[in-house]
Write a protein that holds these residues in place. Structure first.
Motif, short mmCIF file in Angstrom:
data_model
loop_
_atom_site.label_atom_id
_atom_site.label_comp_id
_atom_site.label_asym_id
_atom_site.label_seq_id
_atom_site.Cartn_x
_atom_site.Cartn_y
_atom_site.Cartn_z
N ASP A 86 0.63 -1.27 0.07
CA ASP A 86 -0.05 -0.04 0.04
C ASP A 86 0.93 1.24 0.08
OD1 ASP A 86 -2.92 0.86 0.20
OD2 ASP A 86 -1.93 2.12 1.80
N GLY A 87 0.58 2.36 -0.77
CA GLY A 87 1.27 3.64 -0.75
C GLY A 87 1.99 3.63 -1.89
N GLN A 88 1.63 2.86 -3.09
CA GLN A 88 2.37 3.07 -4.32
C GLN A 88 2.10 4.55 -5.06
OE1 GLN A 88 1.18 2.37 -8.16
NE2 GLN A 88 -0.70 1.40 -7.74
N GLN A 89 0.99 5.06 -4.98
CA GLN A 89 0.67 6.38 -5.34
C GLN A 89 1.66 7.24 -5.06
OE1 GLN A 89 -1.42 6.78 -7.95
NE2 GLN A 89 -2.02 4.42 -7.93
N ARG A 90 1.78 7.43 -3.50
CA ARG A 90 2.52 8.14 -2.85
C ARG A 90 4.05 8.03 -3.37
NH1 ARG A 90 0.23 7.53 1.28
NH2 ARG A 90 -1.10 9.30 1.38
N LEU A 91 4.54 6.81 -3.18
CA LEU A 91 6.02 6.62 -3.44
C LEU A 91 6.43 7.16 -4.78
CD1 LEU A 91 6.72 3.04 -1.62
CD2 LEU A 91 7.46 5.34 -0.91
N THR A 92 5.63 6.58 -5.91
CA THR A 92 5.90 6.96 -7.07
C THR A 92 5.72 8.54 -7.30
OG1 THR A 92 4.42 5.09 -8.04
CG2 THR A 92 4.82 6.88 -9.73
N THR A 93 5.05 9.29 -6.72
CA THR A 93 4.78 10.61 -6.85
C THR A 93 6.07 11.36 -6.38
OG1 THR A 93 2.33 10.39 -6.81
CG2 THR A 93 3.41 12.72 -6.39
N LEU A 94 6.41 10.75 -5.07
CA LEU A 94 7.78 11.28 -4.69
C LEU A 94 8.84 11.11 -5.23
CD1 LEU A 94 7.35 10.15 -0.85
CD2 LEU A 94 7.54 12.66 -1.54
N GLN A 95 9.06 10.07 -6.23
CA GLN A 95 9.99 9.88 -7.01
C GLN A 95 10.13 10.90 -8.23
OE1 GLN A 95 12.77 7.37 -7.45
NE2 GLN A 95 12.62 8.08 -5.26
N LEU A 96 8.85 10.99 -8.71
CA LEU A 96 8.69 12.15 -9.81
C LEU A 96 9.17 13.64 -9.33
CD1 LEU A 96 5.08 10.99 -11.22
CD2 LEU A 96 7.45 10.51 -12.22
N PHE A 97 8.78 13.83 -8.15
CA PHE A 97 9.04 15.08 -7.52
C PHE A 97 10.46 15.35 -7.27
CE2 PHE A 97 10.19 17.82 -4.14
CZ PHE A 97 9.30 19.28 -4.59
N LEU A 98 11.25 14.22 -6.77
CA LEU A 98 12.56 14.18 -6.88
C LEU A 98 13.25 14.39 -8.22
CD1 LEU A 98 12.93 11.34 -4.13
CD2 LEU A 98 13.48 13.96 -3.55
N PHE A 99 12.62 13.57 -9.15
CA PHE A 99 13.48 14.00 -10.39
C PHE A 99 13.08 15.23 -11.10
CE2 PHE A 99 13.05 13.30 -15.10
CZ PHE A 99 14.23 12.77 -15.43
N ALA A 100 11.89 15.79 -10.69
CA ALA A 100 11.69 17.18 -11.18
C ALA A 100 12.56 18.05 -10.62
CB ALA A 100 10.27 17.67 -11.07
N ALA A 101 12.99 17.76 -9.08
CA ALA A 101 13.88 18.53 -8.39
C ALA A 101 15.28 18.64 -8.96
CB ALA A 101 13.72 18.32 -7.08
N ARG A 102 15.64 17.35 -9.18
CA ARG A 102 17.16 17.25 -10.02
C ARG A 102 17.11 18.12 -11.34
NH1 ARG A 102 19.55 11.19 -11.20
NH2 ARG A 102 17.91 11.39 -13.00
N LEU A 103 16.20 17.83 -12.04
CA LEU A 103 15.88 18.78 -13.29
C LEU A 103 16.07 20.21 -13.20
CD1 LEU A 103 13.07 17.33 -15.46
CD2 LEU A 103 15.58 16.85 -15.76
N SER A 104 15.48 20.73 -12.02
CA SER A 104 15.72 22.19 -11.68
C SER A 104 17.03 22.45 -11.22
CB SER A 104 14.56 22.71 -10.68
OG SER A 104 13.35 22.31 -11.05
N ALA A 105 17.63 21.68 -10.32
CA ALA A 105 19.20 21.70 -9.87
C ALA A 105 20.15 21.76 -10.96
CB ALA A 105 19.30 20.70 -8.87
N ALA A 106 19.84 20.90 -11.92
CA ALA A 106 20.76 20.87 -13.07
C ALA A 106 20.73 21.94 -13.96
CB ALA A 106 20.50 19.60 -14.10
N ALA A 107 19.36 22.65 -13.96
CA ALA A 107 19.30 23.93 -14.55
C ALA A 107 19.97 25.00 -14.07
CB ALA A 107 17.91 24.26 -14.68
N LEU A 108 20.08 24.87 -12.91
CA LEU A 108 20.96 26.03 -11.72
C LEU A 108 22.41 25.63 -11.66
CD1 LEU A 108 18.30 26.81 -9.16
CD2 LEU A 108 19.07 28.46 -10.99
N ASN A 109 22.74 24.55 -12.57
CA ASN A 109 24.08 24.01 -12.33
C ASN A 109 24.73 23.89 -10.80
OD1 ASN A 109 24.67 24.08 -15.09
ND2 ASN A 109 24.93 26.32 -15.02
#
Length: 616
Positions: A86-109
């Protein structure tokens, strides 16, 4: 089971694989209900941390909910593996958020943030064979329906789809929020720190003797958006897994289509809104068990049937797939012919209770139930529904009526038409009986059906009469139906409801038109016209209205029974006026046609289903 409260470092900071079983539902979270709330929680947590850095206060952690894991061996790598109960929706969403945050971090070098976030997203490649198992790179591995899209998103190749939409949403929100800060990189560092330390989950680890299915049902039985279909899916695949079946093959062969959007669209039956899949499963299980149960009891009723029937799991999958195809065919059936027009009328009347019976009838092979017999059975059902609708009789007992019909057909599948006609003829009581010819005729000829019935019941009656009046020599124009009927064809009173404006009473009428207020609403005074023509006709006098109808209408219902005399009518100057006598005469003729369209038992038994009825 063991429960503990941990931060994301304990969940994603180590090398681990959280796998979502294929029998769980696909990813369904969305922006309005889930993503925006998660982002607001994270943003507020970081902003409190920013303020605490200035004031020296302690920041309380933010709890994101609970997840349940079941340990499972995985021999193809050195990675610890947990199955997400139970909780797959929450875990998957957290991974998607972390991936998006990494994209933002890469854009700021901001290389440090990129490295830290990568540790939350990807496992150490030395712990698995990348060539053999490339997907072991990911900490979370979603259910089968989402894996291709998840992989594409994590490789930066995702376009379209719910997962890619989530990443795009989170990245845009993070970028906008970072840009508001005087020092975006410093704020990014605070975000990463909060993700590592301030966000927490309650982790429940099942132990050896814990029943994962029971836990899954308990956590999702009430007050959650999980559908009954998801509980049924989980039950079936766990049974298959325990039996040693190839669950991946079962999923791809049988269940994968049920995870598509077309089966998850919401439908309203009565006062309840459910997914199309839940609605289908309810109809199928009603057909299978011939038992009464509420929508909320679908899963428990399915579980009881599965245990009592002892049907092998793969046979259940096979049967569900077969009847789902039948359900699709019924839903998408062309609108012409005996069956098509009945299915259209059933939708207009907003009744779905015959569906278990229809699934049974359409599920019988033609070698068992010939097409002619199936059509005769459907004409009986159509007659039953329409006659009761015209008499404005209650629908409250229809669930019991159609379960009785399912039982009757199941006992005599090769003579289903006779079983249906016999069972309907035996129905007794106000809530069940099949109106006789005399009752049906009397209502059609005398009742003010326009004012007494809902508009959709009147409309299907007039549409069916138009169809019946067409012949092989008539131009094959299609009468608009369904949504089009509301926009193209409307119900027109020939003698208007406000008849006193231009329609003086007959000279010899001692009541001075007192009976007209009800008579104008009877069948004999109604026809169909376009929505544009209807307001033009209004309350105009007969001579003007006759000219407008003659010029613009193409319907046989108008030209064959209104502008000219119906067959076997002895009124020679029919079109010169429109009065009470003509309304009643036309009503009698249309009532006779209606009895042909919707015959009762004796007429159905002797009717060979001639080709003329195929146009009904």
């Amino acid at each position: 089971m063991r429960a503990d409260t941990v931060d994301l470092r304990r969940i994603f900071g180590r090398d681990v694989r959280y796998t979502v079983p294929l029998f769980q539902r696909p990813y369904v979270w969305n922006r309005d209900e889930n993503w925006s709330a998660l982002w607001e929680d994270i943003r507020r947590t970081v902003e409190r941390a920013e303020q605490a850095a200035v004031t020296g206060e302690t920041v309380a952690p933010h709890f994101l909910g609970a997840v349940v894991f079941d340990e499972t061996p995985y021999l193809s790598s050195s990675l610890e593996t947990r199955q997400v109960i139970d909780g797959q929706q929450r875990l998957t969403t957290l991974q998607l958020f972390l991936f998006a945050a990494r994209l933002s971090a890469a854009a700021l070098n901001h290389e440090r943030s990129v490295r830290l976030l990568s540790k939350f997203l990807e496992n150490d490649e030395d712990l698995f064979d990348r060539a053999q198992h490339p997907d072991h790179l990911y900490k979370v591995w979603p259910t089968n329906a989402d894996r291709d899209e998840f992989r594409a998103v994590m490789l930066g190749q995702g376009e379209g789809g719910r997962l890619a939409e989530a990443v795009a949403y989170f990245q845009q929100e993070i970028d906008t929020w970072l840009a508001e800060a005087a020092e975006p990189q410093e704020r990014l560092g605070m975000l990463v720190q909060a993700l590592r330390e301030q966000l927490r989950l309650v982790i429940i680890d099942l132990e050896e003797h814990d029943d994962a299915q029971v836990v899954f049902e308990t956590l999702n039985s009430r007050g959650t958006p999980l559908e009954h279909a998801d509980l049924i899916k989980n039950l079936l695949f766990r049974d298959a897994e325990r039996a040693g079946a190839d669950v991946d093959r079962l999923y791809k062969t049988y269940w994968a289509p049920f995870d598509q959007d077309e089966w998850r669209v919401e439908q309203t039956t009565g006062r309840i809104t459910r997914s199309r899949l839940d609605v289908f499963l309810t109809h199928w299980l009603t057909m299978r068990t011939q038992r009464e149960f509420t929508a909320s009891a679908l899963f428990k009723e399915f579980e009881r049937w599965l245990l009592s029937s002892a049907v092998p799991t793969e046979d259940v999958f096979t049967e569900l797939t077969r009847y789902a195809e039948i359900y699709d065919l019924i839903d998408d059936h062309p609108l012409h012919g005996v069956e098509g027009r009945f299915l259209y009328r059933m939708k207009v009347l907003q009744t779905s209770t015959p569906m278990p019976l229809l699934l049974l009838l359409y599920g019988l092979d033609e070698s068992v139930l010939p097409l002619e017999r199936r059509r005769r059975a459907i004409r009986a059902i159509d007659s039953y529904l329409v006659r009761r609708a015209v008499l404005n009789l209650s629908t409250r007992d229809y669930n019991n009526v159609f379960r009785d019909l399912v039982a009757a057909v199941a006992r005599q599948p090769d003579r289903a038409d006779e079983a249906v006609i016999k069972a309907l003829s035996a129905m007794q009581g106000h809530h069940r009986h099949w109106p006789s010819n005399s009752e049906f005729r009397a209502s059609l000829e005398q009742d003010p059906i326009y004012s007494r019935l809902v508009r959709r019941s009147v409309r299907i009656l007039l549409e069916a009469l138009e169809d019946e009046l067409r012949t092989d020599h008539t131009e094959q124009l299609t009468v608009p139906v369904g949504e089009q009927a509301g926009t193209k064809l409307t119900i027109e009173h020939v003698m208007p409801q406000s008849w006193r404006d231009n329609w003086p009473p007959l000279e010899n009428d001692l009541s001075e038109g007192a009976d007209r207020d009800e008579l104008v609403h009877t069948l004999g005074n109604l026809t169909l016209v376009t929505a544009r023509l209807n307001p033009t006709l209004g309350n105009m006098a007969w001579e003007d209205k006759r000219q407008w109808l003659g010029k613009h209408s193409l319907l046989r219902l108008t030209h064959g029974t209104l502008l000219s005399a119906p067959p076997n009518t002895d009124i020679s100057d029919w079109a010169t006026t429109w009065d009470e006598h003509r309304i009643r005469t036309r009503g009698t003729y249309l009532a006779s046609l209606s009895l042909d369209i919707w015959p009762h038992a004796d007429d159905l038994r002797t009717d060979p289903l001639s080709s003329e009825h195929d146009n009904t």
